[in-house]
Design a protein around this motif. Structure first.
Motif, PDB file in Angstrom:
ATOM      1  N   CYS A   1       2.682  -1.953 -77.789  1.00 52.53           N
ATOM      2  CA  CYS A   1       2.363  -2.425 -76.445  1.00 52.53           C
ATOM      3  C   CYS A   1       1.000  -3.101 -76.435  1.00 52.53           C
ATOM      4  N   ALA A   2       0.740  -3.824 -75.366  1.00 53.35           N
ATOM      5  CA  ALA A   2      -0.581  -4.411 -75.142  1.00 53.35           C
ATOM      6  C   ALA A   2      -1.139  -3.850 -73.844  1.00 53.35           C
ATOM      7  N   LEU A   3      -2.441  -3.961 -73.683  1.00 48.46           N
ATOM      8  CA  LEU A   3      -3.096  -3.480 -72.469  1.00 48.46           C
ATOM      9  C   LEU A   3      -3.358  -4.608 -71.475  1.00 48.46           C
ATOM     10  N   THR A   4      -3.000  -5.826 -71.864  1.00 54.18           N
ATOM     11  CA  THR A   4      -3.164  -7.001 -71.016  1.00 54.18           C
ATOM     12  C   THR A   4      -2.345  -8.127 -71.630  1.00 54.18           C
ATOM     13  N   ARG A   5      -2.053  -9.178 -70.848  1.00 53.51           N
ATOM     14  CA  ARG A   5      -1.426 -10.374 -71.411  1.00 53.51           C
ATOM     15  C   ARG A   5      -2.474 -11.441 -71.722  1.00 53.51           C
ATOM     16  N   LYS A   6      -3.734 -11.162 -71.415  1.00 56.86           N
ATOM     17  CA  LYS A   6      -4.794 -12.129 -71.666  1.00 56.86           C
ATOM     18  C   LYS A   6      -5.049 -12.273 -73.171  1.00 56.86           C
ATOM     19  N   CYS A   7      -5.602 -13.416 -73.544  1.00 58.73           N
ATOM     20  CA  CYS A   7      -6.001 -13.612 -74.939  1.00 58.73           C
ATOM     21  C   CYS A   7      -7.139 -14.615 -74.993  1.00 58.73           C
ATOM     22  N   THR A   8      -8.004 -14.444 -75.978  1.00 61.16           N
ATOM     23  CA  THR A   8      -9.141 -15.341 -76.161  1.00 61.16           C
ATOM     24  C   THR A   8      -8.773 -16.573 -76.979  1.00 61.16           C
TER      25      THR A   8
ATOM     26  N   GLU B   1      -3.955  -9.765 -76.127  1.00 60.68           N
ATOM     27  CA  GLU B   1      -5.066  -9.328 -76.970  1.00 60.68           C
ATOM     28  C   GLU B   1      -5.745  -8.151 -76.276  1.00 60.68           C
ATOM     29  N   SER B   2      -5.477  -6.944 -76.778  1.00 60.65           N
ATOM     30  CA  SER B   2      -5.906  -5.732 -76.070  1.00 60.65           C
ATOM     31  C   SER B   2      -7.414  -5.552 -76.023  1.00 60.65           C
ATOM     32  N   THR B   3      -8.169  -6.275 -76.871  1.00 61.10           N
ATOM     33  CA  THR B   3      -9.629  -6.204 -76.761  1.00 61.10           C
ATOM     34  C   THR B   3     -10.121  -6.871 -75.478  1.00 61.10           C
TER      35      THR B   3
ATOM     36  N   LEU C   1      -9.756  -0.442 -73.603  1.00 60.79           N
ATOM     37  CA  LEU C   1      -9.213  -0.285 -74.955  1.00 60.79           C
ATOM     38  C   LEU C   1      -9.787   0.922 -75.686  1.00 60.79           C
ATOM     39  N   TYR C   2     -11.086   1.037 -75.719  1.00 65.00           N
ATOM     40  CA  TYR C   2     -11.720   2.080 -76.531  1.00 65.00           C
ATOM     41  C   TYR C   2     -11.371   3.466 -76.006  1.00 65.00           C
TER      42      TYR C   2
ATOM     43  N   LEU D   1     -13.819  -7.598 -80.307  1.00 61.01           N
ATOM     44  CA  LEU D   1     -14.024  -6.228 -80.782  1.00 61.01           C
ATOM     45  C   LEU D   1     -15.527  -5.975 -80.902  1.00 61.01           C
ATOM     46  N   LYS D   2     -16.000  -4.970 -80.188  1.00 58.48           N
ATOM     47  CA  LYS D   2     -17.442  -4.707 -80.130  1.00 58.48           C
ATOM     48  C   LYS D   2     -17.902  -3.939 -81.364  1.00 58.48           C
ATOM     49  N   ASP D   3     -18.822  -4.542 -82.101  1.00 57.66           N
ATOM     50  CA  ASP D   3     -19.299  -3.914 -83.336  1.00 57.66           C
ATOM     51  C   ASP D   3     -19.914  -2.541 -83.086  1.00 57.66           C
ATOM     52  N   ASP D   4     -20.514  -2.358 -81.896  1.00 54.38           N
ATOM     53  CA  ASP D   4     -21.157  -1.073 -81.621  1.00 54.38           C
ATOM     54  C   ASP D   4     -20.155   0.005 -81.194  1.00 54.38           C
ATOM     55  N   ARG D   5     -18.869  -0.339 -81.076  1.00 52.61           N
ATOM     56  CA  ARG D   5     -17.850   0.665 -80.770  1.00 52.61           C
ATOM     57  C   ARG D   5     -16.945   0.981 -81.968  1.00 52.61           C
TER      58      ARG D   5
END
Length: 368
Positions: free
Chosen positions: A35-42, A87-89, A94-95, A117-121
């Motif tokens: 599954c995805a958490l959104t239909r959005k994508c970058t 794109e679930s990011t 997401l986290y 994707l956040k490097d600090d997470r």
């Protein structure tokens, strides 16, 4: 370590009890949900099947996502992969979702282009993931931008994030598998070997090279006949494998000419897909609004447990497994459920047996 990593096949033999229950007509919970958490994508990847999956989007709030993850664990789902038509990011949840799913006892996975994707997470989520897969179809910044529909500068961010993930995995002795996935079109052949070399340099666990899916109307214009001409270069890419790094082409689909040998769809009760809109449908091939007759419900409007228990859920699952549905002509090519469908078709027709697989269980056993 990668000898028992199945990248072109299925793992149903290690879920014999649930397969037997399905074949006996019982209402079983899915083993895996994609599954995805959104239909959005970058990105705007040239091969994106997501553009063919448009449907009515609902708001995937944290409460909706948590309720779904709680329901999944309660009814017996074993694994959730955030890999679907978005794109679930892009979701702010997401986290928290990864951590909630893992706390519920679910195996969790993420497929991503990696840009947001956040490097600090990363250090927070890597211990909770069974696998983390980066979708990357080029090893050259210019080609990367052309194929993925983004700026060239995105490439450097992605490479830095992959390096960070590998570094944290090694430092903390984590079991998570970090991989790369190339969606291959014949015109991307120049990037096959560079990607095979890049994966080894980055220190990831694998590179998988897969076909591109198309719908029943060939909207993306994929010429499957041209894949056969890439056999030599794909085998050369696989020769870059080492004891700690696997390069694998999905041969069974790449050389299938985009054809199915089964007409009925038996797999979705065991491996189901949700859209990033919250839509529950048997598979991603049937997300589009024009397939509304196969749509079951939406987790933003009703709990997944209620949807799964509903007569509607099982009516649709029975429909696509009946003579009223022909998987060869009524949906897209080479779907997520393809290998599972092949095996269940053979079981139903007496051409396979549900035998004890023996040996060491494969990695990612609950992602069937």
């Amino acid at each position: 370590m990668n000898g028992n990593l199945i990248l072109d096949g299925h793992k149903l033999l290690w879920h014999k009890e649930r397969v037997e229950a399905l074949l006996a007509g019982e209402r079983v919970a899915p083993i895996t949900i994609d599954c995805a958490l959104t239909r959005k994508c970058t990105y705007k990847c040239v091969y994106c099947y997501g553009q063919l999956q448009a449907n009515d989007e609902k708001r995937m709030t944290k409460d909706v996502i948590y309720r779904f993850l709680d329901d999944a664990a309660e009814i017996g789902v074993k694994a959730i992969s955030f890999v679907s038509d978005g794109e679930s990011t892009c979701s702010p949840h997401l986290y928290d979702a990864i951590l909630r799913g893992r706390a519920n006892g679910l195996d969790m996975a993420l497929g991503t282009n990696g840009y947001l994707l956040k490097d600090d997470r990363i250090e927070d989520i890597l211990p909770a993931l069974t696998y983390l897969r980066f979708n990357i179809s080029a090893a050259d910044p210019k080609r990367y931008a052309e194929i993925h529909g983004c700026r060239e500068s995105c490439y450097q961010k992605i490479i830095g994030t992959i390096k960070k993930c590998v570094e944290i995995k090694k430092k903390n002795h984590l079991t998570v598998t970090i991989g790369l996935q190339m969606v291959l079109l014949p015109r991307f052949a120049d990037q096959i070997i560079p990607l095979a070399k890049l994966g080894q340099v980055l220190g990831v666990d694998y590179l998988v090279i897969k076909h591109c899916s198309d719908d029943e109307n060939h909207a993306l214009g994929i010429d499957y006949a041209k894949y056969a001409g890439l056999t030599y270069i794909l085998k050369f890419a696989e020769a870059h494998s080492t004891a700690n790094y696997l390069v694998k082409a999905k041969w069974s689909k790449i050389l299938s000419n985009g054809k199915r040998r089964y007409s009925r769809c038996y797999g979705p009760p065991l491996i189901t897909q949700f859209s990033g809109s919250g839509l529950v449908a048997p598979c991603g091939m049937l997300f589009n609004e024009k397939y509304k007759k196969y749509h079951i419900g939406n987790i933003a409007e009703m709990s997944f447990k209620q949807i799964w228990k509903s007569d509607r859920y099982w009516e649709v699952m029975r429909l696509i497994a009946s003579e009223k549905f022909d998987a060869r002509t009524m949906c897209g090519s080479l779907c997520l459920q393809h290998k599972v469908n092949e095996y269940l078709w053979d079981l139903k027709n007496g051409d396979a047996v549900l035998a004890d697989p023996g040996g060491e269980p494969p990695q990612h056993i609950n992602f069937i």
